[in-house]
Write an enzyme that holds these catalytic residues in place. Sequence first.
Site, short mmCIF file in Angstrom:
data_model
loop_
_atom_site.label_atom_id
_atom_site.label_comp_id
_atom_site.label_asym_id
_atom_site.label_seq_id
_atom_site.Cartn_x
_atom_site.Cartn_y
_atom_site.Cartn_z
N CYS A 190 0.82 -1.23 0.00
CA CYS A 190 0.00 0.00 0.00
C CYS A 190 0.85 1.28 0.00
O CYS A 190 0.46 2.29 -0.57
CB CYS A 190 -0.94 0.00 1.20
N HIS A 220 -2.73 6.87 2.99
CA HIS A 220 -1.28 6.99 3.15
C HIS A 220 -0.82 8.22 2.35
O HIS A 220 -1.06 8.31 1.14
CB HIS A 220 -0.56 5.76 2.58
N1 LIG Z 1 -4.78 -3.82 6.32
C1 LIG Z 1 -4.18 -3.44 5.18
O1 LIG Z 1 -4.36 -2.31 4.69
C2 LIG Z 1 -3.28 -4.38 4.43
C3 LIG Z 1 -2.68 -3.90 3.27
C4 LIG Z 1 -1.89 -4.77 2.53
C5 LIG Z 1 -1.69 -6.06 2.96
N2 LIG Z 1 -2.26 -6.50 4.12
C6 LIG Z 1 -2.04 -7.93 4.46
O2 LIG Z 1 -3.26 -8.63 4.23
C7 LIG Z 1 -3.41 -9.69 5.16
C8 LIG Z 1 -4.70 -9.50 5.93
O3 LIG Z 1 -4.65 -8.27 6.63
P1 LIG Z 1 -5.85 -7.78 7.54
O4 LIG Z 1 -5.47 -6.42 8.00
O5 LIG Z 1 -7.15 -7.95 6.84
O6 LIG Z 1 -5.74 -8.84 8.76
P2 LIG Z 1 -6.85 -9.28 9.81
O7 LIG Z 1 -7.89 -8.23 9.95
O8 LIG Z 1 -6.11 -9.72 11.02
O9 LIG Z 1 -7.55 -10.57 9.12
C9 LIG Z 1 -6.89 -11.77 8.99
C10 LIG Z 1 -7.74 -12.82 8.28
O10 LIG Z 1 -6.97 -14.03 8.18
C11 LIG Z 1 -7.66 -15.09 8.86
N3 LIG Z 1 -6.70 -15.95 9.55
C12 LIG Z 1 -5.89 -15.61 10.59
N4 LIG Z 1 -5.16 -16.68 10.98
C13 LIG Z 1 -5.51 -17.71 10.16
C14 LIG Z 1 -5.13 -19.07 10.06
N5 LIG Z 1 -4.22 -19.60 10.87
N6 LIG Z 1 -5.69 -19.84 9.10
C15 LIG Z 1 -6.61 -19.32 8.26
N7 LIG Z 1 -7.03 -18.02 8.31
C16 LIG Z 1 -6.48 -17.23 9.24
C17 LIG Z 1 -8.59 -14.41 9.85
O11 LIG Z 1 -9.66 -15.28 10.16
P3 LIG Z 1 -10.40 -15.23 11.61
O12 LIG Z 1 -11.30 -14.04 11.59
O13 LIG Z 1 -11.16 -16.51 11.62
O14 LIG Z 1 -9.33 -15.15 12.66
C18 LIG Z 1 -9.02 -13.20 9.03
O15 LIG Z 1 -10.01 -13.57 8.10
C19 LIG Z 1 -2.16 -9.63 6.07
O16 LIG Z 1 -1.22 -10.57 5.58
C20 LIG Z 1 -1.68 -8.21 5.90
O17 LIG Z 1 -0.29 -8.13 6.11
C21 LIG Z 1 -3.06 -5.69 4.85
#
Ligand SMILES: NC(=O)c1ccc[n+]([C@@H]2O[C@H](COP(=O)([O-])OP(=O)(O)OC[C@H]3O[C@@H](n4cnc5c(N)ncnc54)[C@H](OP(=O)(O)O)[C@@H]3O)[C@@H](O)[C@H]2O)c1
Length: 361
Positions: free
Chosen positions: A158, A251
């Site tokens: 991002c 950002h």
């Molecule tokens: N936030 C941003 O702007 C952004 C930008 C670019 C990239 N990212 C990346 O995108 C990914 C998701 O980010 P997020 O902010 O959406 O994270 P988040 O809110 O913590 O969501 C994580 C997701 O992954 C699932 N999960 C966690 N542990 C798991 C496991 N062991 N097996 C299967 N599913 C699992 C969770 O399911 P449950 O609800 O069941 O726990 C939830 O659906 C991350 O890798 C992050 O680095 C985020």
Amino acid sequence: MSEKLKVGILGATGMVGQRFISLLENHPWFQVVTVAASPRSAGKTYQEAVGGRWKMDTPMPEAVKDLIVMNVNEVEKVASTVDFVFSAVDMTKEEIKAIEEEYAKTETPVVSNNSAHRWTPDVPMVIPEINPEHFEVIKHQKERLGTKRGFIAVKPNCSIQSYAPVLTAWKEFEPYEVVATTYQAISGAGKTFKDWPEMEHNIIPYIGGEEEKSEKEPLRIWGTIQNGEIVPAKEPVITCQCVRVPILNGHTAAVFVKFRKKPTKEQLVNALREFKGIPQELQLPSAPKQFIQYLEEDNRPQVTADVDFEHGMGVSVGRLREDTVYDWKFIGLSHNTVRGAAGGAVLCAETLKAKGYIQAK
Ligand SMILES: NC(=O)c1ccc[n+]([C@@H]2O[C@H](COP(=O)([O-])OP(=O)(O)OC[C@H]3O[C@@H](n4cnc5c(N)ncnc54)[C@H](OP(=O)(O)O)[C@@H]3O)[C@@H](O)[C@H]2O)c1
């Protein structure tokens, strides 16, 4: 289009997953039929699994509320329900790498928001206005994976979206040295102020791994395909500091640039306003009509006024002025969870569909 493609979202209950759900509501080409998350959520309805964690401004779409959440780790079972998946799971890098490959090997294309495969040499990392030709590396990836239609494509971090498109628009002037400081929103860490109250009135001068991504990923975007791999460009070299600021979404980047062919301000502004790519030419459903806007007012771009430009898919630029050490400096702004995450991935999937890489199974 008569039949929509069936889409699954891996990590559907998380912040980026929720953004996918919101962006895909009423999408003309794609329909969310499957939501998958950790075993903690599996078996519950989407509404129950998300509970009080819904973080979007708009309500949860009715069409997903009663979908039963599947377990991301049951790959065959999830893959059998969909034509392709968006990946936004939060697991370790190695786990994400492995599971995304497992999905690809079930002949299910994976369009990923995660960083795990961004440096896999035959995985394209694409901003569709900049380097859609990198999708051609997919044929080499399919050979490695032994697949006919399954592959992985990723979008970049991002943080780079507020300046990499700008530097691309200025390519003819040969930028060769760039200094950037990013001011990054808390949603980039999957957080709101409710989950992260210590970010109110605060600044944290560290975001793990972000500076390296901000410096190196643009070079891969500007790279070329050689012998079945993406080889990063060497210039412009970028040095970056990434700072977390008390902003929910958006950002901002403060950027200094040196050019081999120093342009005038008028040339730079015109290049921004005229810059477009395949999404605009093909009028893809999520494409911003104007990818980059230039704002003349001294106090723009501002997060509150400009983050939603082109529904969060456009980039806003302002304060372009000559510098005493570098040639020119400017401020850029983009929406980190729309263009910088789910929206950027949806635009990649639309480009892949338009180019015939994603079809109904
Ligand atoms: N936030 C941003 O702007 C952004 C930008 C670019 C990239 N990212 C990346 O995108 C990914 C998701 O980010 P997020 O902010 O959406 O994270 P988040 O809110 O913590 O969501 C994580 C997701 O992954 C699932 N999960 C966690 N542990 C798991 C496991 N062991 N097996 C299967 N599913 C699992 C969770 O399911 P449950 O609800 O069941 O726990 C939830 O659906 C991350 O890798 C992050 O680095 C985020």
